[in-house]
Structure formats: structure tokens, C-alpha cells
Design a protein around this motif. Structure first.
Motif, PDB file in Angstrom:
ATOM      1  N   VAL A 280     -41.291-102.246 -41.556  1.00 47.12           N
ATOM      2  CA  VAL A 280     -42.662-101.744 -41.442  1.00 47.12           C
ATOM      3  C   VAL A 280     -42.745-100.599 -40.438  1.00 47.12           C
ATOM      4  O   VAL A 280     -43.574 -99.692 -40.582  1.00 47.12           O
ATOM      5  CB  VAL A 280     -43.651-102.881 -41.070  1.00 47.12           C
ATOM      6  CG1 VAL A 280     -43.726-103.911 -42.185  1.00 47.12           C
ATOM      7  CG2 VAL A 280     -43.298-103.521 -39.745  1.00 47.12           C
ATOM      8  N   GLU A 281     -41.894-100.608 -39.426  1.00 48.94           N
ATOM      9  CA  GLU A 281     -41.899 -99.500 -38.465  1.00 48.94           C
ATOM     10  C   GLU A 281     -41.363 -98.214 -39.084  1.00 48.94           C
ATOM     11  O   GLU A 281     -41.524 -97.136 -38.502  1.00 48.94           O
ATOM     12  CB  GLU A 281     -41.073 -99.871 -37.230  1.00 48.94           C
ATOM     13  CG  GLU A 281     -41.776-100.872 -36.319  1.00 48.94           C
ATOM     14  CD  GLU A 281     -40.945-101.213 -35.095  1.00 48.94           C
ATOM     15  OE1 GLU A 281     -39.727-100.906 -35.092  1.00 48.94           O
ATOM     16  OE2 GLU A 281     -41.511-101.785 -34.141  1.00 48.94           O
ATOM     17  N   ARG A 282     -40.715 -98.335 -40.234  1.00 50.98           N
ATOM     18  CA  ARG A 282     -40.215 -97.157 -40.945  1.00 50.98           C
ATOM     19  C   ARG A 282     -41.057 -96.832 -42.167  1.00 50.98           C
ATOM     20  O   ARG A 282     -40.632 -96.089 -43.044  1.00 50.98           O
ATOM     21  CB  ARG A 282     -38.742 -97.356 -41.304  1.00 50.98           C
ATOM     22  CG  ARG A 282     -37.853 -97.069 -40.088  1.00 50.98           C
ATOM     23  CD  ARG A 282     -36.581 -97.865 -40.077  1.00 50.98           C
ATOM     24  NE  ARG A 282     -35.870 -97.599 -38.826  1.00 50.98           N
ATOM     25  CZ  ARG A 282     -36.171 -98.188 -37.666  1.00 50.98           C
ATOM     26  NH1 ARG A 282     -37.155 -99.075 -37.606  1.00 50.98           N
ATOM     27  NH2 ARG A 282     -35.494 -97.894 -36.566  1.00 50.98           N
ATOM     28  N   GLY A 283     -42.241 -97.429 -42.218  1.00 54.47           N
ATOM     29  CA  GLY A 283     -43.209 -97.010 -43.221  1.00 54.47           C
ATOM     30  C   GLY A 283     -43.194 -97.768 -44.529  1.00 54.47           C
ATOM     31  O   GLY A 283     -43.774 -97.296 -45.511  1.00 54.47           O
ATOM     32  N   PHE A 284     -42.584 -98.957 -44.578  1.00 58.20           N
ATOM     33  CA  PHE A 284     -42.549 -99.719 -45.827  1.00 58.20           C
ATOM     34  C   PHE A 284     -43.631-100.797 -45.835  1.00 58.20           C
ATOM     35  O   PHE A 284     -43.904-101.426 -44.802  1.00 58.20           O
ATOM     36  CB  PHE A 284     -41.175-100.345 -46.041  1.00 58.20           C
ATOM     37  CG  PHE A 284     -40.094 -99.342 -46.328  1.00 58.20           C
ATOM     38  CD1 PHE A 284     -39.909 -98.851 -47.608  1.00 58.20           C
ATOM     39  CD2 PHE A 284     -39.296 -98.852 -45.314  1.00 58.20           C
ATOM     40  CE1 PHE A 284     -38.937 -97.905 -47.875  1.00 58.20           C
ATOM     41  CE2 PHE A 284     -38.319 -97.900 -45.564  1.00 58.20           C
ATOM     42  CZ  PHE A 284     -38.133 -97.428 -46.843  1.00 58.20           C
ATOM     43  N   THR A 285     -44.237-100.997 -46.995  1.00 53.74           N
ATOM     44  CA  THR A 285     -45.220-102.057 -47.189  1.00 53.74           C
ATOM     45  C   THR A 285     -44.468-103.301 -47.634  1.00 53.74           C
ATOM     46  O   THR A 285     -43.939-103.346 -48.753  1.00 53.74           O
ATOM     47  CB  THR A 285     -46.263-101.654 -48.248  1.00 53.74           C
ATOM     48  OG1 THR A 285     -46.920-100.462 -47.811  1.00 53.74           O
ATOM     49  CG2 THR A 285     -47.280-102.759 -48.455  1.00 53.74           C
ATOM     50  N   GLY A 557     -22.003 -99.363 -37.124  1.00 50.74           N
ATOM     51  CA  GLY A 557     -23.441 -99.544 -37.090  1.00 50.74           C
ATOM     52  C   GLY A 557     -23.928-100.588 -38.072  1.00 50.74           C
ATOM     53  O   GLY A 557     -23.148-101.346 -38.660  1.00 50.74           O
ATOM     54  N   SER A 558     -25.219-100.622 -38.243  1.00 57.40           N
ATOM     55  CA  SER A 558     -25.863-101.643 -39.063  1.00 57.40           C
ATOM     56  C   SER A 558     -26.125-101.162 -40.479  1.00 57.40           C
ATOM     57  O   SER A 558     -26.540-100.014 -40.695  1.00 57.40           O
ATOM     58  CB  SER A 558     -27.201-102.048 -38.428  1.00 57.40           C
ATOM     59  OG  SER A 558     -27.957-102.859 -39.307  1.00 57.40           O
ATOM     60  N   TRP A 559     -25.944-102.049 -41.438  1.00 52.47           N
ATOM     61  CA  TRP A 559     -26.251-101.723 -42.830  1.00 52.47           C
ATOM     62  C   TRP A 559     -27.752-101.583 -43.048  1.00 52.47           C
ATOM     63  O   TRP A 559     -28.172-101.042 -44.074  1.00 52.47           O
ATOM     64  CB  TRP A 559     -25.678-102.785 -43.770  1.00 52.47           C
ATOM     65  CG  TRP A 559     -26.273-104.149 -43.615  1.00 52.47           C
ATOM     66  CD1 TRP A 559     -25.793-105.170 -42.863  1.00 52.47           C
ATOM     67  CD2 TRP A 559     -27.472-104.640 -44.241  1.00 52.47           C
ATOM     68  NE1 TRP A 559     -26.622-106.267 -42.956  1.00 52.47           N
ATOM     69  CE2 TRP A 559     -27.648-105.969 -43.802  1.00 52.47           C
ATOM     70  CE3 TRP A 559     -28.405-104.092 -45.112  1.00 52.47           C
ATOM     71  CZ2 TRP A 559     -28.723-106.752 -44.204  1.00 52.47           C
ATOM     72  CZ3 TRP A 559     -29.485-104.873 -45.517  1.00 52.47           C
ATOM     73  CH2 TRP A 559     -29.627-106.182 -45.073  1.00 52.47           C
ATOM     74  N   VAL A 564     -32.419 -98.646 -45.683  1.00 49.63           N
ATOM     75  CA  VAL A 564     -33.593 -97.788 -45.591  1.00 49.63           C
ATOM     76  C   VAL A 564     -33.353 -96.477 -46.334  1.00 49.63           C
ATOM     77  O   VAL A 564     -34.237 -95.973 -47.051  1.00 49.63           O
ATOM     78  CB  VAL A 564     -33.965 -97.533 -44.115  1.00 49.63           C
ATOM     79  CG1 VAL A 564     -34.936 -96.359 -43.992  1.00 49.63           C
ATOM     80  CG2 VAL A 564     -34.584 -98.778 -43.499  1.00 49.63           C
ATOM     81  N   ARG A 565     -32.160 -95.918 -46.205  1.00 49.77           N
ATOM     82  CA  ARG A 565     -31.840 -94.681 -46.929  1.00 49.77           C
ATOM     83  C   ARG A 565     -31.883 -94.919 -48.436  1.00 49.77           C
ATOM     84  O   ARG A 565     -32.364 -94.075 -49.208  1.00 49.77           O
ATOM     85  CB  ARG A 565     -30.469 -94.153 -46.494  1.00 49.77           C
ATOM     86  CG  ARG A 565     -30.477 -93.495 -45.129  1.00 49.77           C
ATOM     87  CD  ARG A 565     -29.172 -92.771 -44.843  1.00 49.77           C
ATOM     88  NE  ARG A 565     -28.098 -93.683 -44.498  1.00 49.77           N
ATOM     89  CZ  ARG A 565     -27.819 -94.060 -43.250  1.00 49.77           C
ATOM     90  NH1 ARG A 565     -28.543 -93.594 -42.233  1.00 49.77           N
ATOM     91  NH2 ARG A 565     -26.826 -94.873 -43.008  1.00 49.77           N
TER      92      ARG A 565
END
Length: 601
Positions: A280-285, A557-559, A564-565
Motif C-alpha cells: 500500500v505504501e507503493r500505491g497498490f489497492t 535483496g528482497s524479492w 512490485v516491478r
């Protein structure tokens, strides 16, 4: 606060498998008095054995022993191995200290951390460790490589003998564990007093299903705290919609289907570990299914009920709340398997309803499902069915015991040593608290799952029926993002990888470091995470798991960032976020997140 019935728009088939409108009562079984008596007796035995079938174990050992008795060459080989190991052992113990070489004879297996401390390289402790490992190695030789013994029985015998040997490992005793000896010398024996207090505390809390003490992570206070509303509720699920945290949001909603064997909030732990918050912090509902904890009255809820009242109901509600938008559907563990079934049907009946499908540590082919299959054969499943037939559900104790046996060194013995001999409690964590918050499984659903998926592999082989119609995973056409974890004991990554053989879709396959839970809960803020990624297009030649390991790029790093990409690449342009959340009928939400079902015990 009222409980809302299924919305009028939900249409279920009018057949014998139709979803009941309330908790399901015990049906007339039609069983004879003799059969009922037999099931009661077997259920009583099951409670004493923790759900393990004595017949299954006896048959496996009989298969091994009969073939071993007819293999004198194997006897000679084992005897020569024992004599050779004895001679090498005598040479090792007679070596002067100045020339001592740790692990001269045998080293611990990869992943065996019991003897990883530096003190285990010292002669007295190292000798005891190597003696144990030699015995373990010898027994493995005795149980494997026997011509004619079935693979399943070989694995059962090897597993059982390994569990027995693990009880006498030198790491489990105070006098032979160097860490315990050091702690006793430093504390003047105070570690044993602390261990005694820990044991007494555990005895007091034996019947508790949640960890006790002031540091326990509370649902709604410490975990499952992402802001949102319960926008829909039926007798099996609550659907949570999370509040937007950005001015603009992705127009295509994300639906997460968690496993119902545990509470949903493994994906919404404390804020730094919350996948929901990250999205949600990256803009997903984001929408999340929260499953109700079933009781004995729900004994006849089957796997198809979970699909219709769970995934299908959630999709219909989201279509009302976000009309005209395809859904990014994601499923974790059992939830991923259920999502694959539902997605295959949806893409056949309503093409374009799903924008993408994400499977997290979820299997769709169960032929290589790891050591968990040791508990899944006809005798074992029938035994569990008898136990559930009487109670109506599979209790949390039986499920927890099975999973702990799969990792007994980490989940049982190391904990006992730490708590009672070293006298220290492991630092509480949100993941540990979630792990203790288990749920029950309805009789019919768990029987469906074990028989149709694990035992008969109906889903992968095209025999699984939903509403009387076969489900074909080749109907999965939407782009897929699939995650396996490197040290997964529940859904081994090679088994997860088999989705490449079944789905007719573009697949981005990720192999993440960690295990079934810790590999999925992999926040970017936490160091040490790695993953491999390889994308394949529909119609490309199949790449097997060994070849995949060689070709897939390794990344630090994290998947989560990679997901998100992926979601962004398969979504339309961002749109302004809505300021308020509401129910499908336009009325106010039912409740604040995390809702009521997640609080049930």
C-alpha cells in the motif's frame, strides 16, 4: 455489528455440493454400527499416537525388514562399513592433541546446525559428535539402497530411525553439549535453575494456544495493524480492504488469498515485516481474505466451499468495488493452491478477469512434495479421517506436531536445549507469535485436500472437479509470478517449479533464500536476503529445475521489490486514490481491520 449473509449477486450451483447458508450439521453417514465402532476405536488410537498411523509405520518397516532379510550381501556390506568405521575411530581417538583434526571421519550434513559452534571442534565434544554422526550415517546406509523396497517405505523408515537417533544426539544433553557446560561454569549452575523455571512456566501454559507473557505480539496492537476496513463478511471469510497511503494508486486491485491453516496476518506482521504495508505504501489497492476458524459444526465444509465462499466471493465483491478492473490475484501456501484452481475456472469462464496470478510457496503438483508426503498414504489418510470424523475438525495440536517433526532439530530439540539446559528463552518475534496462532481444519476440506491433491494428485492430472467440471491448469493464461523458497520443508521449490509443466502462461519464477515462512516474509529493510529470477514465455521450451539453477540470475535483496516491478509492468497508469472505503452496496464498512475472524481461537 451484524453478520452479513452472502450478497444477492452470489450465485451458487444447485447441486449436492451447494454451499450451505450456515454452519453445516453432521450428516447421516449411513455407516453400519460395526463400522462406526471401528472408526471410534481408530480415532481413540489416533489421539494416542498424535495422528500417526501404526499400520502405515508397521507396513513400511515390514517391507524394509523382509527385503533386508533376503539381502545377505547388504549384511556383509554393513558389517564391513562398521568394522572400517571402528578402525578409523580408534585411530582418531589415539591421535595426539597437537595433530588433532576436527571432523576427521564425518562432517555434519548441510543444514545440520547442531554442531556448528567452535567448541564442537574440541576433541572430547568432537569425538562424541562424530560418533553420533557415524551411527546416523550407518543407519542411513542400512535403510537405503535395498532393491525392491518402495521409495515411500524407504523414506518412512529412514525418517523414523532418524527421529529416534535425534533423541540421543550429544547436543541434547548437558554433559556433552559444550555450550551448556560453558554456561554452567559461568553461572555456577544458574542456567539449570532458569531452565527449571522455564519448564514450570511451560507446564502451566500447556493448554494455551498462544504464547504467554508481556512480550506477546497482540493482533491489532502489534501485528495486523495496517489500516483498513472489513468490507464484506460471509460465514467463512471477512474481506479486508486496506486504506490507500499514497495520493495516486494502481487502478488494478491486488487480492491476497492466504492459507487457512494459519491466520492471514503472516502477510501483515509488525509494520517493518508487513507485505501489506509494503504494497500500500507503493500505491497498490490491497484486499485480504481473513478465514474464519472453523469448529465441529463446520465439518462438511469442503475444498469447493472454500473456493466459492472464499476466492469466488472475494472476486465478485472486488468487481463491485472496483468495477471494470482486472485483479492481480496472489495466493500463499494452501491459499495459492486454491487460487490456482479458482483462477483456472475464472479464466475459462470469465476471460480477462485476472490481470496476473502470483503463487507464493504454493504447489499445484504434489508428486515431489517433500517429507510431508511421508504422512500422506492411504493408511495414514484413512487414520486421519477417522480422527476427524469423530471430532469434526483436525485440531491445531495434530497439525503443529506434524510440521515440528519435519524440522525436529530446529523446532523441538534446539528449543528444549535453549529453554531448559541453557536457561534462555528465544527473543520473542512477530513471526513466532503468528506461528503459535494456529487454526483448525474441517473434516471434509482436509480430507479433500489430502486425497484429491496430495494422495491422488488430481489437480495436476486433470481429474479435479469443481462444480462437477474438470479443472485444467493449462487454462491459466494470465502472466504469473511464482515464488519458491530454497529451504522449504512444506512446499519444496522443485515441486513449486512444476507449475511450468502445467500452466500455459508467461512465468517469472523466483527462488528466494530462506524457508517456507521466513523466505516469504523478506522485507527489503532486512539484510541477508537473496533470490534468483528467470522469466519464461508461454510456448518456450521447458527448463528443468537443475538447468534453471544454472541459468537464473542471482541477486542480492528482497524479492518483494521484484514483485512490485512485476505488478507495475502489468498494470495501467496510476489514478487518484479514493478518500473513503465502503461496502459493495455503498453502505459503511462492516468493521475496522483486522476484523473479528482473525481473533477467533
Amino acid at each position: 455489528m451484524t453478520n452479513r449473509a452472502i450478497s444477492d449477486h452470489m450465485k451458487f450451483p444447485a447441486n449436492d455440493d451447494a454451499v450451505p447458508e450456515g454452519p453445516v450439521s453432521v450428516p447421516e453417514s449411513g455407516a453400519s454400527a460395526g463400522e462406526s465402532a471401528d472408526r471410534l476405536i481408530r480415532a481413540a488410537i489416533a489421539r494416542l499416537t498424535g495422528g500417526l498411523s501404526p499400520a502405515s509405520l508397521a507396513l513400511a518397516f515390514a517391507d524394509w525388514q523382509l527385503h533386508l532379510a533376503a539381502s545377505p550381501g547388504k549384511w556383509v556390506e554393513l558389517a564391513l562399513n562398521a568394522l572400517g568405521d571402528g578402525a578409523r575411530f580408534a585411530r582418531m581417538v589415539s591421535t595426539p592433541h597437537a595433530a588433532w583434526q576436527p571432523w576427521f571421519m564425518v562432517k555434519p550434513r548441510p543444514g545440520d546446525s547442531r554442531f556448528s559452534g567452535r567448541d564442537w571442534t574440541l576433541p572430547p565434544f568432537n569425538i562424541m559428535a562424530q560418533t553420533f554422526l557415524l551411527g546416523e550415517q550407518w543407519w542411513h546406509s542400512a535403510t537405503s539402497g535395498l532393491h525392491g523396497v518402495s521409495k515411500g517405505n524407504t523414506e518412512i523408515v529412514d525418517f523414523v530411525i532418524r527421529q529416534c537417533l535425534d533423541t540421543v544426539a550429544p547436543s541434547n544433553f548437558g554433559f556433552s553439549n559444550p555450550e551448556v557446560v560453558r554456561r554452567a561454569m559461568a553461572s555456577g549452575g544458574g542456567n539449570f535453575l532458569s531452565g527449571w523455571h522455564n519448564w514450570v512456566e511451560d507446564c502451566r501454559n500447556l493448554l494455551s494456544t498462544k504464547p504467554s507473557g508481556p512480550t506477546t505480539f497482540a493482533v491489532g496492537r502489534d501485528v495486523a495493524v495496517s489500516k483498513g476496513k472489513v468490507v464484506y463478511r460471509n460465514e467463512l471469510i471477512e474481506l479486508i480492504q486496506y486504506a490507500p497511503q499514497t495520493a495516486d494508486v494502481c487502478p488494478d486491485p491486488v487480492l491476497i488469498v492466504p492459507a487457512w491453516i494459519m491466520k492471514y496476518y503472516i502477510l501483515d506482521l509488525s509494520p517493518r515485516n508487513s507485505l501489506v504495508r509494503f504494497l500500500v505504501e507503493r500505491g497498490f489497492t490491497v484486499f485480504m481474505i481473513s478465514w474464519r476458524n472453523p469448529g465441529a459444526a463446520d465439518r462438511d465444509l469442503g475444498l469447493d466451499h472454500y473456493r466459492m465462499l472464499g476466492v469466488d466471493a472475494a472476486v465478485d465483491v472486488i468487481n463491485q468495488l472496483v468495477p471494470g478492473r482486472a485483479i492481480h490475484a496472489a495466493g500463499y501456501c494452501l491459499g495459492g493452491t486454491l487460487l490456482a484452481i479458482a483462477a483456472a475456472r475464472l479464466q475459462k469462464e470469465r476471460p480477462g478477469s485476472l490481470r496476473s496470478v502470483t503463487l507464493l510457496a504454493a504447489q499445484v503438483d504434489f508428486t515431489e512434495a517433500g517429507e510431508l508426503t511421508l504422512f500422506i498414504n492411504e493408511s495414514q489418510v484413512a487414520f486421519l479421517e477417522d480422527m476427524m470424523w469423530q471430532s469434526g475438525v483436525l485440531e491445531t495440536v495434530q497439525m503443529a506436531g506434524a510440521f515440528q517433526l519435519l524440522r525436529s532439530n530446529d523446532m523441538i530439540w534446539s528449543r528444549l536445549v535453549r529453554d531448559y539446559l541453557i536457561g534462555e528463552r528465544a527473543a520473542p518475534s512477530d513471526l513466532m507469535s503468528w506461528n503459535a496462532d494456529a487454526t483448525r481444519m474441517p473434516y471434509r476440506m482436509h480430507s479433500d485436500y489430502l486425497r484429491k491433491l496430495f494422495l491422488d494428485n488430481d489437480l495436476a492430472e486433470g481429474r479435479y472437479l469443481a462444480d462437477g467440471q474438470p479443472v485444467a491448469l493449462s487454462d491459466l493464461r494470465a502472466s504469473m509470478f511464482v515464488v519458491g523458497t530454497l529451504r522449504d520443508h512444506v512446499a519444496p521449490w522443485r515441486s513449486v517449479h512444476k507449475v511450468h509443466l502445467l500452466a500455459d502462461a508467461d512465468i517469472a519464477f523466483v527462488l528466494a533464500s530462506g524457508g517456507h515462512n521466513a523466505g516469504i516474509v523478506a522485507p527489503p529493510s532486512e539484510e541477508g536476503h537473496t533470490y534468483q529470477l528467470l522469466e519464461t514465455k508461454a510456448g518456450q521450451h521447458y527448463v528443468g529445475p537443475d538447468e534453471w539453477l544454472q541459468k537464473a540470475a542471482r541477486r542480492e535483496g528482497s524479492w518483494w521489490l521484484e514483485w512490485v516491478r512485476f505488478l507495475t509492468a502489468h498494470s495501467d497508469a496510476w489514478v487518484p486514490a479514493r478518500s473513503s472505503l465502503h461496502a459493495p452496496d455503498g453502505g459503511p464498512p462492516i468493521d475496522d481491520a483486522p476484523g473479528q475472524y482473525v481473533l477467533q481461537h
